[in-house]
Scaffold this motif. Structure first.
Motif, PDB file in Angstrom:
ATOM      1  N   VAL A   1      -2.233  13.591  -0.930  1.00  0.00           N
ATOM      2  CA  VAL A   1      -1.288  13.365   0.168  1.00  0.00           C
ATOM      3  C   VAL A   1       0.073  13.932  -0.237  1.00  0.00           C
ATOM      4  O   VAL A   1       0.322  14.223  -1.409  1.00  0.00           O
ATOM      5  N   GLY A   2       0.943  14.060   0.724  1.00  0.00           N
ATOM      6  CA  GLY A   2       2.291  14.532   0.433  1.00  0.00           C
ATOM      7  C   GLY A   2       3.180  13.414  -0.077  1.00  0.00           C
ATOM      8  O   GLY A   2       2.886  12.222   0.110  1.00  0.00           O
ATOM      9  N   ASN A   3       4.297  13.803  -0.706  1.00  0.00           N
ATOM     10  CA  ASN A   3       5.242  12.801  -1.213  1.00  0.00           C
ATOM     11  C   ASN A   3       5.752  11.904  -0.091  1.00  0.00           C
ATOM     12  O   ASN A   3       5.927  10.693  -0.283  1.00  0.00           O
ATOM     13  N   ALA A   4       5.991  12.504   1.075  1.00  0.00           N
ATOM     14  CA  ALA A   4       6.513  11.720   2.199  1.00  0.00           C
ATOM     15  C   ALA A   4       5.528  10.631   2.606  1.00  0.00           C
ATOM     16  O   ALA A   4       5.932   9.516   2.959  1.00  0.00           O
ATOM     17  N   THR A   5       4.248  10.947   2.543  1.00  0.00           N
ATOM     18  CA  THR A   5       3.227   9.957   2.897  1.00  0.00           C
ATOM     19  C   THR A   5       3.242   8.809   1.904  1.00  0.00           C
ATOM     20  O   THR A   5       3.155   7.629   2.281  1.00  0.00           O
ATOM     21  N   LEU A   6       3.351   9.133   0.610  1.00  0.00           N
ATOM     22  CA  LEU A   6       3.397   8.073  -0.403  1.00  0.00           C
ATOM     23  C   LEU A   6       4.584   7.148  -0.157  1.00  0.00           C
ATOM     24  O   LEU A   6       4.426   5.917  -0.158  1.00  0.00           O
ATOM     25  N   TYR A   7       5.766   7.705   0.066  1.00  0.00           N
ATOM     26  CA  TYR A   7       6.953   6.876   0.231  1.00  0.00           C
ATOM     27  C   TYR A   7       6.983   6.170   1.578  1.00  0.00           C
ATOM     28  O   TYR A   7       7.687   5.171   1.735  1.00  0.00           O
ATOM     29  N   ARG A   8       6.223   6.668   2.535  1.00  0.00           N
ATOM     30  CA  ARG A   8       6.117   5.959   3.814  1.00  0.00           C
ATOM     31  C   ARG A   8       5.349   4.648   3.633  1.00  0.00           C
ATOM     32  O   ARG A   8       5.623   3.656   4.304  1.00  0.00           O
ATOM     33  N   HIS A   9       4.398   4.650   2.714  1.00  0.00           N
ATOM     34  CA  HIS A   9       3.615   3.454   2.457  1.00  0.00           C
ATOM     35  C   HIS A   9       4.239   2.557   1.391  1.00  0.00           C
ATOM     36  O   HIS A   9       4.110   1.333   1.451  1.00  0.00           O
ATOM     37  N   PHE A  10       4.892   3.163   0.399  1.00  0.00           N
ATOM     38  CA  PHE A  10       5.443   2.412  -0.737  1.00  0.00           C
ATOM     39  C   PHE A  10       6.875   2.860  -0.964  1.00  0.00           C
ATOM     40  O   PHE A  10       7.122   4.000  -1.346  1.00  0.00           O
ATOM     41  N   ALA A  11       7.803   1.938  -0.743  1.00  0.00           N
ATOM     42  CA  ALA A  11       9.217   2.296  -0.777  1.00  0.00           C
ATOM     43  C   ALA A  11       9.669   2.796  -2.136  1.00  0.00           C
ATOM     44  O   ALA A  11      10.543   3.658  -2.240  1.00  0.00           O
ATOM     45  N   ASP A  12       9.065   2.272  -3.207  1.00  0.00           N
ATOM     46  CA  ASP A  12       9.473   2.663  -4.549  1.00  0.00           C
ATOM     47  C   ASP A  12       8.333   2.396  -5.532  1.00  0.00           C
ATOM     48  O   ASP A  12       7.270   1.889  -5.151  1.00  0.00           O
ATOM     49  N   ARG A  13       8.568   2.721  -6.787  1.00  0.00           N
ATOM     50  CA  ARG A  13       7.550   2.536  -7.824  1.00  0.00           C
ATOM     51  C   ARG A  13       7.143   1.071  -7.952  1.00  0.00           C
ATOM     52  O   ARG A  13       5.967   0.747  -8.119  1.00  0.00           O
ATOM     53  N   GLN A  14       8.125   0.168  -7.891  1.00  0.00           N
ATOM     54  CA  GLN A  14       7.838  -1.246  -8.069  1.00  0.00           C
ATOM     55  C   GLN A  14       6.864  -1.746  -7.007  1.00  0.00           C
ATOM     56  O   GLN A  14       5.953  -2.521  -7.294  1.00  0.00           O
ATOM     57  N   GLU A  15       7.047  -1.300  -5.768  1.00  0.00           N
ATOM     58  CA  GLU A  15       6.149  -1.720  -4.703  1.00  0.00           C
ATOM     59  C   GLU A  15       4.738  -1.187  -4.925  1.00  0.00           C
ATOM     60  O   GLU A  15       3.743  -1.886  -4.705  1.00  0.00           O
ATOM     61  N   LEU A  16       4.621   0.057  -5.407  1.00  0.00           N
ATOM     62  CA  LEU A  16       3.307   0.627  -5.682  1.00  0.00           C
ATOM     63  C   LEU A  16       2.624  -0.123  -6.830  1.00  0.00           C
ATOM     64  O   LEU A  16       1.423  -0.427  -6.757  1.00  0.00           O
ATOM     65  N   VAL A  17       3.367  -0.437  -7.871  1.00  0.00           N
ATOM     66  CA  VAL A  17       2.803  -1.196  -8.995  1.00  0.00           C
ATOM     67  C   VAL A  17       2.306  -2.549  -8.510  1.00  0.00           C
ATOM     68  O   VAL A  17       1.225  -3.005  -8.886  1.00  0.00           O
TER      69      VAL A  17
END
Length: 235
Positions: A72-88
């Motif tokens: 996926v694109g970077n924009a898609t990742l950040y659309r789902h997860f605002a930052d690294r902490q949220e993804l973790v």
């Protein structure tokens, strides 16, 4: 020797235990509107890719690399997860639910409590919890859903261990903490090896550990059993 009439343990088959009931809920943020199918697939790919890369390289891995592996694109990742902490947080919640699903499925589907325990610990190895242990450990800042997920896992594991004791196959001088500490150590990748060829030895060594849990005990363990309360104590 197993009790008369007990099923003889079979060699573990990676991927045999795949029941997942509630892990998908970890992909959805509390209060979030229902996602479209394509958006949910993207989130699943991102979480799966992040889990793989956290195992291989640690939680500081580049999020650009996570997006690239997820396709996926970077924009898609950040659309789902605002930052690294949220993804973790999403990855740890997802893995915790997956492990608990495996524990509950093993307990429900195996007639013998020790066989349920054996099935569960091999499933934990497949999740590579040793590489994720610093992320999975509860903190004072964990959210309510993480506390609930951790407590659900603890309850499921304690029920499996009680069932294994009740059938007379788990030695009496081990507790929850003994099991989880050992699984963490057995699933920690060797230095500078990543996860290459992990299955070559992990399940083999885990079976040696399981043999040591079996009753009658062949030796006296030093110290005292590690309980759940022992693990919750912080320096």
């Amino acid at each position: 020797m197993p009790p008369v009439g007990a099923r003889r343990p079979q060699p573990y088959e990676p991927g045999r235990s795949t029941t997942v009931n509630t892990a998908a809920t970890a992909l959805k943020r509390t209060g979030e509107p229902r996602l479209r199918a394509d958006a949910l697939r993207n989130r699943e790919r991102i979480v799966a890719a992040a889990r793989e890369m956290f195992v291989e390289h640690g939680a500081d891995v580049s999020l650009d690399e996570v997006a690239r592996r997820a396709g996926v694109g970077n924009a898609t990742l950040y659309r789902h997860f605002a930052d690294r902490q949220e993804l973790v947080r999403r990855v740890t919640l997802y893995v915790t639910h997956r492990i608990t699903d495996q524990a509950e499925a093993a307990l429900a589907e195996e007639a013998d409590g020790y066989e349920a325990l054996r099935r569960f610990v091999h499933a934990v190895v497949d999740e590579r919890v040793g590489a994720l242990c610093t992320m999975l450990a509860g903190t004072a800042e964990e959210r309510g859903e993480h506390t609930e997920a951790r407590e659900r896992l603890e309850g499921a594991v304690e029920r499996i261990m009680a069932s294994a004791r009740d059938c007379g196959r788990l030695r009496a001088d081990v507790e929850f903490g003994d099991l989880m500490v050992a699984l963490t150590q057995l699933t920690r990748p060797l230095p500078n090896s990543g996860c290459l060829n992990f299955d070559r030895f992990a399940h083999r060594h885990l079976q040696l550990f399981l043999d040591g849990l079996h009753t009658p005990a062949r030796s006296e363990l030093p110290g005292s059993a590690v309980t759940l309360e022992d693990l919750r104590q912080r320096p």
